[in-house]
Write a protein that holds these residues in place. Structure first.
Motif, PDB file in Angstrom:
ATOM      1  N   HIS A  58       0.828  -1.209   0.000  1.00  0.00           N
ATOM      2  CA  HIS A  58       0.000   0.000   0.000  1.00  0.00           C
ATOM      3  C   HIS A  58       0.859   1.254   0.000  1.00  0.00           C
ATOM      4  N   ALA A  59       1.963   1.206   0.712  1.00  0.00           N
ATOM      5  CA  ALA A  59       2.860   2.371   0.717  1.00  0.00           C
ATOM      6  C   ALA A  59       3.401   2.652  -0.679  1.00  0.00           C
ATOM      7  N   LEU A  60       3.634   1.610  -1.452  1.00  0.00           N
ATOM      8  CA  LEU A  60       4.182   1.793  -2.799  1.00  0.00           C
ATOM      9  C   LEU A  60       3.142   2.204  -3.833  1.00  0.00           C
ATOM     10  N   VAL A  61       1.907   1.692  -3.705  1.00  0.00           N
ATOM     11  CA  VAL A  61       0.950   1.911  -4.789  1.00  0.00           C
ATOM     12  C   VAL A  61      -0.271   2.733  -4.394  1.00  0.00           C
ATOM     13  N   TYR A  62      -0.449   3.053  -3.112  1.00  0.00           N
ATOM     14  CA  TYR A  62      -1.610   3.851  -2.715  1.00  0.00           C
ATOM     15  C   TYR A  62      -1.227   5.132  -1.991  1.00  0.00           C
ATOM     16  N   TYR A  63      -0.221   5.049  -1.158  1.00  0.00           N
ATOM     17  CA  TYR A  63       0.149   6.222  -0.375  1.00  0.00           C
ATOM     18  C   TYR A  63       0.750   7.336  -1.234  1.00  0.00           C
ATOM     19  N   ILE A  64       1.108   7.046  -2.451  1.00  0.00           N
ATOM     20  CA  ILE A  64       1.696   8.063  -3.320  1.00  0.00           C
ATOM     21  C   ILE A  64       0.646   9.023  -3.877  1.00  0.00           C
ATOM     22  N   PHE A  65      -0.634   8.666  -3.751  1.00  0.00           N
ATOM     23  CA  PHE A  65      -1.696   9.520  -4.271  1.00  0.00           C
ATOM     24  C   PHE A  65      -2.166  10.500  -3.212  1.00  0.00           C
TER      25      PHE A  65
END
Length: 137
Positions: A58-65
């Motif tokens: 999630h840190a790699l693919v969701y938290y960036i938004f």
């Protein structure tokens, strides 16, 4: 005709997995390496690995938004709770099917209805979370 195409491919994949398992064990019936208890043990180890890797994913693919931190943390906690609830129910159903039907269902349950279904559930929750309202700057 094309409405059920994804379901047809999924069923074709499931039939292929089960067919190759039945064919292999018809040729070499004494080479079946697993027991139901070992299957459950491996399922729990896979779940523990998924629980460890999920926040990093999630840190790699969701938290960036641009979502608020409470939404980011809520998605991670919701997905972790989903895994924690789904795995015991899934493994219980798998053991029931193997006991009532046959251990030859194990490859189908493992490859098609095992961690694959959990990953699909996590992807569905991620897709739902991507539809949430973003923080405006």
């Amino acid at each position: 005709r094309d409405l059920y195409l994804p379901l047809r491919y999924f069923l074709l994949f499931a039939v292929f997995i089960q067919g190759t398992a039945l064919l292999f064990f018809a040729v070499a019936p004494h080479s079946f390496p697993y027991t139901a208890s070992r299957y459950v043990d491996n399922g729990l180890k896979t779940c523990a690995s998924l629980l460890f890797l999920l926040p990093w994913g999630h840190a790699l693919v969701y938290y960036i938004f641009d979502f608020s931190w409470p939404k980011k943390i809520f998605l991670t906690l919701l997905t972790l709770v989903f895994i924690i609830i789904a795995v015991p129910m899934q493994l219980t159903l798998h053991v029931y099917l193997m006991v009532s039907c046959s251990l030859l269902l194990m490859p189908l349950l493992s490859f098609v209805f095992g961690p694959t279904m959990l990953v699909f559930g996590c992807i569905a929750l991620y897709g739902w979370a991507m539809s949430w309202e973003r923080v405006e700057r």
